[in-house]
Design a protein around this motif. Structure first.
Motif, PDB file in Angstrom:
ATOM      1  N   SER A 256      -2.058 -19.501 -36.642  1.00  0.00           N
ATOM      2  CA  SER A 256      -2.316 -20.532 -35.556  1.00  0.00           C
ATOM      3  C   SER A 256      -0.691 -21.122 -35.346  1.00  0.00           C
ATOM      4  N   TYR A 257      -0.676 -20.776 -33.977  1.00  0.00           N
ATOM      5  CA  TYR A 257       0.625 -21.103 -33.394  1.00  0.00           C
ATOM      6  C   TYR A 257       0.708 -22.442 -32.916  1.00  0.00           C
ATOM      7  N   LYS A 258       1.806 -23.261 -33.244  1.00  0.00           N
ATOM      8  CA  LYS A 258       1.996 -24.597 -32.846  1.00  0.00           C
ATOM      9  C   LYS A 258       3.295 -24.715 -31.999  1.00  0.00           C
ATOM     10  N   ILE A 259       2.831 -25.158 -30.633  1.00  0.00           N
ATOM     11  CA  ILE A 259       3.808 -25.710 -29.673  1.00  0.00           C
ATOM     12  C   ILE A 259       5.043 -26.698 -30.079  1.00  0.00           C
ATOM     13  N   THR A 260       6.116 -26.587 -29.931  1.00  0.00           N
ATOM     14  CA  THR A 260       6.843 -27.477 -30.577  1.00  0.00           C
ATOM     15  C   THR A 260       7.566 -28.223 -29.416  1.00  0.00           C
ATOM     16  N   ASP A 261       8.312 -29.334 -29.502  1.00  0.00           N
ATOM     17  CA  ASP A 261       8.874 -29.959 -28.124  1.00  0.00           C
ATOM     18  C   ASP A 261      10.279 -30.007 -28.426  1.00  0.00           C
ATOM     19  N   ASP A 262      10.702 -29.299 -29.195  1.00  0.00           N
ATOM     20  CA  ASP A 262      12.220 -29.515 -29.774  1.00  0.00           C
ATOM     21  C   ASP A 262      13.161 -28.500 -29.039  1.00  0.00           C
ATOM     22  N   LYS A 263      12.643 -27.831 -27.974  1.00  0.00           N
ATOM     23  CA  LYS A 263      13.506 -27.038 -27.389  1.00  0.00           C
ATOM     24  C   LYS A 263      14.044 -27.534 -25.960  1.00  0.00           C
ATOM     25  N   ASN A 264      15.460 -27.131 -26.016  1.00  0.00           N
ATOM     26  CA  ASN A 264      16.342 -27.555 -24.792  1.00  0.00           C
ATOM     27  C   ASN A 264      15.671 -26.562 -23.860  1.00  0.00           C
ATOM     28  N   LYS A 265      15.316 -27.137 -22.471  1.00  0.00           N
ATOM     29  CA  LYS A 265      14.772 -26.313 -21.304  1.00  0.00           C
ATOM     30  C   LYS A 265      16.095 -25.720 -20.408  1.00  0.00           C
ATOM     31  N   PRO A 266      16.252 -24.568 -20.462  1.00  0.00           N
ATOM     32  CA  PRO A 266      17.401 -23.949 -19.755  1.00  0.00           C
ATOM     33  C   PRO A 266      17.086 -23.954 -18.490  1.00  0.00           C
ATOM     34  N   ASN A 267      17.983 -24.018 -17.383  1.00  0.00           N
ATOM     35  CA  ASN A 267      17.586 -24.102 -15.977  1.00  0.00           C
ATOM     36  C   ASN A 267      17.188 -22.557 -15.509  1.00  0.00           C
ATOM     37  N   THR A 268      16.013 -22.261 -15.827  1.00  0.00           N
ATOM     38  CA  THR A 268      15.391 -20.917 -15.493  1.00  0.00           C
ATOM     39  C   THR A 268      13.917 -21.112 -15.198  1.00  0.00           C
ATOM     40  N   THR A 269      13.260 -20.006 -14.511  1.00  0.00           N
ATOM     41  CA  THR A 269      11.720 -19.963 -14.332  1.00  0.00           C
ATOM     42  C   THR A 269      11.454 -18.900 -15.150  1.00  0.00           C
ATOM     43  N   ILE A 270      10.134 -18.931 -15.336  1.00  0.00           N
ATOM     44  CA  ILE A 270       9.243 -17.896 -16.033  1.00  0.00           C
ATOM     45  C   ILE A 270       8.017 -17.558 -15.059  1.00  0.00           C
TER      46      ILE A 270
ATOM     47  N   GLN B 161      16.980 -20.804 -26.779  1.00  0.00           N
ATOM     48  CA  GLN B 161      16.211 -21.383 -26.210  1.00  0.00           C
ATOM     49  C   GLN B 161      15.142 -20.799 -25.255  1.00  0.00           C
ATOM     50  N   THR B 162      15.561 -19.772 -24.572  1.00  0.00           N
ATOM     51  CA  THR B 162      15.125 -19.001 -23.501  1.00  0.00           C
ATOM     52  C   THR B 162      13.949 -18.195 -24.290  1.00  0.00           C
ATOM     53  N   ALA B 163      14.452 -17.560 -25.383  1.00  0.00           N
ATOM     54  CA  ALA B 163      13.617 -16.809 -26.236  1.00  0.00           C
ATOM     55  C   ALA B 163      12.326 -17.622 -26.723  1.00  0.00           C
ATOM     56  N   ALA B 164      12.714 -18.928 -27.194  1.00  0.00           N
ATOM     57  CA  ALA B 164      11.581 -19.662 -27.670  1.00  0.00           C
ATOM     58  C   ALA B 164      10.602 -20.242 -26.616  1.00  0.00           C
ATOM     59  N   LEU B 165      11.044 -20.284 -25.430  1.00  0.00           N
ATOM     60  CA  LEU B 165      10.319 -20.435 -24.164  1.00  0.00           C
ATOM     61  C   LEU B 165       9.213 -19.283 -24.000  1.00  0.00           C
ATOM     62  N   ILE B 166       9.983 -18.296 -23.702  1.00  0.00           N
ATOM     63  CA  ILE B 166       9.076 -16.968 -23.522  1.00  0.00           C
ATOM     64  C   ILE B 166       7.940 -16.901 -24.583  1.00  0.00           C
ATOM     65  N   LEU B 167       8.405 -17.103 -25.906  1.00  0.00           N
ATOM     66  CA  LEU B 167       7.288 -17.096 -27.096  1.00  0.00           C
ATOM     67  C   LEU B 167       6.164 -17.939 -26.770  1.00  0.00           C
TER      68      LEU B 167
ATOM     69  N   LYS C 126      18.640 -18.589 -35.694  1.00  0.00           N
ATOM     70  CA  LYS C 126      18.179 -19.628 -35.012  1.00  0.00           C
ATOM     71  C   LYS C 126      16.727 -19.726 -34.660  1.00  0.00           C
ATOM     72  N   PHE C 127      16.354 -18.381 -34.038  1.00  0.00           N
ATOM     73  CA  PHE C 127      14.884 -17.996 -33.557  1.00  0.00           C
ATOM     74  C   PHE C 127      14.152 -18.000 -34.528  1.00  0.00           C
ATOM     75  N   MET C 128      14.494 -17.351 -35.842  1.00  0.00           N
ATOM     76  CA  MET C 128      13.639 -17.402 -36.640  1.00  0.00           C
ATOM     77  C   MET C 128      13.244 -18.635 -37.603  1.00  0.00           C
ATOM     78  N   TYR C 129      14.183 -19.620 -37.520  1.00  0.00           N
ATOM     79  CA  TYR C 129      14.013 -20.915 -37.669  1.00  0.00           C
ATOM     80  C   TYR C 129      12.931 -21.583 -37.006  1.00  0.00           C
ATOM     81  N   PHE C 130      13.127 -21.294 -35.690  1.00  0.00           N
ATOM     82  CA  PHE C 130      12.040 -21.820 -34.663  1.00  0.00           C
ATOM     83  C   PHE C 130      10.514 -21.302 -34.831  1.00  0.00           C
TER      84      PHE C 130
END
Length: 289
Positions: free
Chosen positions: A135-149, A220-226, A247-251
């Motif tokens: 069960s995937y949990k959305i986390t809020d501790d990601k810095n949002k890079p200045n990009t669009t997805i 951070q961008t990898a986490a946002l894609i996920l 770091k990504f595995m910790y996320f």
């Protein structure tokens, strides 16, 4: 022990008419290949193996040659009743014989297969990290890079191929064409100038939503894609992470993923992974390297 005459077992190259038999073989050992995954393997590479006198598939091995100097071997399966006959080795050797002798061949080994590959000349060059999530949990501790997805469109393909080549170590144009067609979702990341800086793919399998590849310029961008690929899915997820992405595995672990295995990456004709830019955060699947 049941014995079989060598003349009863034929080593062949499989095609689309063999998909059902390959699914049955996969299911018999607890693997979850379906018609779509096998279709992508057949469209991107070759599958060899044995049929018995009744035409039943009792072994297989796949090879996916990429555009320049690398190929990936996987999907090495032998029916339990036919083990000990060397069928896995013969099917794998047929894969190796189907490409140029100087091609660098990689595979991700099971514990049961490791000794076989060592005996064939493969050596361990690193490890991949297999994660599962109920069960995937959305986390809020990601810095949002200045990009669009945004969702993938055909005009993005050339940019994805270039990014993937730098991240993986070889161009994979044919494979990416087939994987995107198979995908549940394909996303691209763009900077303020509309340059593609990352991408991610999800594949809906019979058991898990498979996440990967993910290529991104930073954690951070990898986490946002996920997040975008996983957050609207109610079910089990799987992701396989290449080395050096701590770091990504910790996320992942903060988001509900659990590491269940760390299988070795093995290779022949090379003693290391190909040169990469460290932007590969998830592989497509173990069969694709």
């Amino acid at each position: 022990m049941i014995t079989y005459k060598k003349t009863e077992l034929e080593l062949v190259r499989f095609d689309e008419t063999d998909v059902v038999g390959l699914i049955d073989l996969s299911t018999s050992v607890g693997w979850d290949y379906d018609e779509h995954e096998i279709g992508t393997v057949l469209s991107s590479g070759k599958i060899f193996g044995h049929k018995n006198a009744q035409g039943k598939i009792v072994s297989c091995a796949a090879i996916i040659p990429y555009d320049n100097s690398i190929a990936s071997v996987g999907m090495v399966i032998v029916n339990k009743a036919y083990r000990g006959l060397g069928l896995g080795k013969k099917a794998t050797q047929k894969c190796l014989d189907s490409v140029s002798a100087d091609i660098k061949v990689m595979l991700i080994a099971t514990e049961e297969g490791k000794l076989l590959y060592q005996n064939m000349g493969f050596t361990t060059v690193n490890y991949v990290h297999k994660y599962l999530c109920n069960s995937y949990k959305i986390t809020d501790d990601k810095n949002k890079p200045n990009t669009t997805i945004e969702k993938y469109s055909e005009k993005d393909f050339a940019g994805i191929v270039d990014l993937d080549e730098a991240a993986f170590g070889d161009s994979r144009r044919c494979f990416l064409t087939n994987r995107i067609k198979q995908s549940r979702e394909c996303l691209v990341v763009k900077d303020r100038k509309a340059n593609i800086t990352g991408y991610g793919i999800s594949i809906l399998g019979p058991v898990n939503l498979i996440i990967g590849p993910i290529v991104a310029p930073n954690d951070q961008t990898a986490a946002l894609i996920l997040d975008r690929l996983a957050s609207d899915y109610q079910g089990k997820l799987r992701i396989d992470v290449p080395p050096n992405q701590d770091k990504f595995m910790y996320f992942l672990e903060q988001s509900g993923f659990v590491k269940v295995n760390q299988p070795p990456i093995m290779a022949i004709n090379t003693d290391s992974l190909p040169p990469r830019d460290d932007n590969l955060y998830a592989i497509a699947a173990q069969v694709f390297g």
